[in-house]
Design a protein around this motif. Sequence first.
Motif, mmCIF file in Angstrom:
data_model
loop_
_atom_site.group_PDB
_atom_site.id
_atom_site.type_symbol
_atom_site.label_atom_id
_atom_site.label_comp_id
_atom_site.label_asym_id
_atom_site.label_seq_id
_atom_site.Cartn_x
_atom_site.Cartn_y
_atom_site.Cartn_z
ATOM 1 N N PRO A 20 -4.353 3.827 -4.606
ATOM 2 C CA PRO A 20 -4.639 2.545 -4.168
ATOM 3 C C PRO A 20 -5.251 2.303 -3.016
ATOM 4 O O PRO A 20 -5.924 1.051 -2.678
ATOM 5 N N ASP A 21 -4.932 2.950 -1.938
ATOM 6 C CA ASP A 21 -5.699 2.994 -0.711
ATOM 7 C C ASP A 21 -7.379 3.158 -0.848
ATOM 8 O O ASP A 21 -8.210 2.482 -0.482
ATOM 9 N N PHE A 22 -7.601 4.302 -1.555
ATOM 10 C CA PHE A 22 -9.114 4.360 -2.099
ATOM 11 C C PHE A 22 -9.594 3.244 -2.725
ATOM 12 O O PHE A 22 -10.707 2.896 -2.582
ATOM 13 N N ASP A 23 -9.103 2.924 -3.824
ATOM 14 C CA ASP A 23 -9.383 1.826 -4.645
ATOM 15 C C ASP A 23 -9.835 0.640 -3.962
ATOM 16 O O ASP A 23 -10.759 -0.233 -4.233
ATOM 17 N N LEU A 24 -8.670 0.264 -2.957
ATOM 18 C CA LEU A 24 -9.029 -0.877 -2.224
ATOM 19 C C LEU A 24 -9.982 -0.988 -1.409
ATOM 20 O O LEU A 24 -10.700 -1.910 -1.340
ATOM 21 N N VAL A 25 -10.264 0.094 -0.700
ATOM 22 C CA VAL A 25 -11.698 0.368 0.192
ATOM 23 C C VAL A 25 -12.681 0.183 -0.645
ATOM 24 O O VAL A 25 -13.563 -0.388 -0.210
ATOM 25 N N LEU A 26 -12.610 0.931 -1.678
ATOM 26 C CA LEU A 26 -13.948 0.951 -2.621
ATOM 27 C C LEU A 26 -14.239 -0.497 -3.020
ATOM 28 O O LEU A 26 -15.348 -0.981 -3.257
ATOM 29 N N THR A 66 0.740 -1.135 -0.195
ATOM 30 C CA THR A 66 0.094 -0.032 0.062
ATOM 31 C C THR A 66 0.921 1.151 -0.133
ATOM 32 O O THR A 66 2.004 1.301 0.853
ATOM 33 N N ALA A 67 0.454 2.178 -0.880
ATOM 34 C CA ALA A 67 1.509 3.350 -1.050
ATOM 35 C C ALA A 67 1.657 4.151 0.151
ATOM 36 O O ALA A 67 2.461 4.942 0.287
ATOM 37 N N HIS A 68 0.290 4.486 0.988
ATOM 38 C CA HIS A 68 0.453 5.317 2.014
ATOM 39 C C HIS A 68 0.472 4.706 3.439
ATOM 40 O O HIS A 68 -0.382 3.917 3.547
ATOM 41 N N ALA A 69 1.139 5.437 4.209
ATOM 42 C CA ALA A 69 1.206 4.808 5.359
ATOM 43 C C ALA A 69 0.038 5.106 6.333
ATOM 44 O O ALA A 69 -0.360 4.372 7.191
ATOM 45 N N LEU A 106 -3.765 -3.336 -8.091
ATOM 46 C CA LEU A 106 -2.931 -4.001 -8.585
ATOM 47 C C LEU A 106 -2.024 -3.479 -9.588
ATOM 48 O O LEU A 106 -0.938 -4.038 -9.714
ATOM 49 N N MET A 107 -2.288 -2.466 -10.472
ATOM 50 C CA MET A 107 -1.459 -1.927 -11.567
ATOM 51 C C MET A 107 -0.441 -0.956 -10.593
ATOM 52 O O MET A 107 0.642 -1.113 -11.062
ATOM 53 N N VAL A 108 -1.037 -0.386 -9.381
ATOM 54 C CA VAL A 108 -0.172 0.241 -8.630
ATOM 55 C C VAL A 108 0.541 -0.467 -7.722
ATOM 56 O O VAL A 108 1.997 -0.485 -7.509
ATOM 57 N N THR A 109 0.104 -1.388 -7.033
ATOM 58 C CA THR A 109 0.681 -2.180 -6.042
ATOM 59 C C THR A 109 0.472 -3.701 -6.217
ATOM 60 O O THR A 109 -0.533 -4.542 -5.736
ATOM 61 N N PRO A 110 1.331 -4.281 -7.246
ATOM 62 C CA PRO A 110 0.886 -5.693 -7.425
ATOM 63 C C PRO A 110 1.064 -6.804 -6.478
ATOM 64 O O PRO A 110 0.818 -7.853 -6.572
#
Length: 425
Positions: free
Chosen positions: A58-64, A19-22, A85-89
Motif C-alpha cells: 500500500p505504501d508503494f501503490d499510494l505513491v505510485l 498505512t501498513a508500514h511505519a 484501499l483494498m488493503v487499507t480502506p
Amino acid sequence: MRLRFLSCLALGSALLVGTAHAEWDDTLKQALSLAESGSAQKAFEMLEPQEMQRSGDPDFDLVLGIAANQAGHYTRAIFALERVLMVTPNNARARAELGHALYAVGDNAGAKTMLGQAKEQGIPTEAARTIDQLLQTIERIEAEAKTTTRGYLEATAGFDNNVNSAPDSKTFGLKPVSSQFGGMGLGISGRTAIAPRWSAIGSLSASFRAHETNALAYDNTQIDASAGAAYLVDRNEYTVALQLGNSTIASVSARSSWSVTGEWTHRFDGFRQFNAYAQLGQLRYPQQTRNVDRYTVGASYGQQFKSGLSAYGSGYIGQEITMEPGVGHLGQQFIGARVGLQRPFSAALAGFATVSLEDRGYNGPDPFFGSVRHDQQWGLTLGAIWVPAKAWRVTSQWAYLQNVSNLSTSTFEKQTLSITARREF
C-alpha cells in the motif's frame, strides 16, 4: 491536463491513516518529494519499473497513484489507488486521490463518492477546502449538463446627460442632449442534453428604452438571439453558437448583425475560470453606407477569493473591414481590456467596479478632415447590488464614458445614473 489539487499536501499522519508500514524506503520518499515539487513524471518513471514486483504494497501503490495522478496517467492512478484501499480502506489520502483520478476520466458519480468519504474521514482543513472546491465544480458541471431554463424580467429608470454622444465643443451645431429614461428588458436561456457530454444551448433577449420628449429621437430597442452546441469534457467546455441581433432607433432599423463564436472555457476549480473565444460576423447599417465584416479574438480570467471578493480581467483585439467601396476609412483595428471587482458586504449587499479601455485606429484619411481618425475610449462604472428577496436583484450604478479622438466631432463624454430591478425565474 494536470489536475494537481492535492499536490500541496505534505506527507503526514493525518493523510496516511491505515498505512501498513511505519517506515518508507528512500525510493518512496524521493518519489513523493518529486511528485509534490512539480516533477511528477520523473516520480512516475522512477516507480513504474517496480510495479510488477511491489504491486500490493500500500505504501508503494499510494505513491505510485499520487505520481500517476500528478503526471496525468489517470487510469494507472485508479488501479494503484484501488489496490491501496483494498488493503487499507481508511486511507483518506488514497481515497481523495482516487476521487481526483475518477473525476479526470469523467466518472463524476464515483469522484463525488470518494471525495465525500475522504472528507468525512477527517483530513487537514486546507485539503478539505480543496475537495469542497472540486465537489462544487462537479455539481456545477452536472447541473449544466441537464436540461435547464432560466429567464428574467427587469425594469430600469435613470438619467443620461449625453444621450446622443455629442461633443462638448458644439462643433457643427451638435450639442449634448440630456434626458431621463425608462426601460424594460426580458430574456430566456436554456440548455438541454442531446448526447453524453453534448448539449444544445440557446438564448433570446429583448430590451426597450424610452426618453423624455426632447430625446424621443433616441428611443431604442435591441433584440438578440443565439443557438448552438456545447461539449463538456473534464474541466473544459467548448461551445459554438450563431448569434443574431437587431437594433432600432426611433422605430427605424439602425443596425443588424450576425456572428459565429467559438469559445473555450476551462474551470480550474469552483473558484477560478479561464475563457478564450474567436468571433467572426457582419454588421449592417440600413441607413448608412458602412457595413463591415468584423473579426475578434479575446480571453478572460475570473476568480473568487476566500474573502468572497470576486475579480476578473479580459482583453480582446480585432478589426472591422468595410464591405462597400469608397468608405474604407470607416474600417478599423481595435484593442481593448476590462477589469472588474465585486465585494460582498453581507448576504444581501455587494459593491462592484469596472474599468474599460479601448484603442481604435481607422484605416484611412477621413474625406472631410483629411486625417486618419484615431480614438481612445475609457469607461468607469461603480455600483451596488441589493438582493431583497430570493430571485430578486436591484442594481444601482453610475457610469462614466469618455472618447478622445483626433477628430473634434468624435470627442465626447457622458455620465449615466440608473437603477434596475430584476426578477429571475
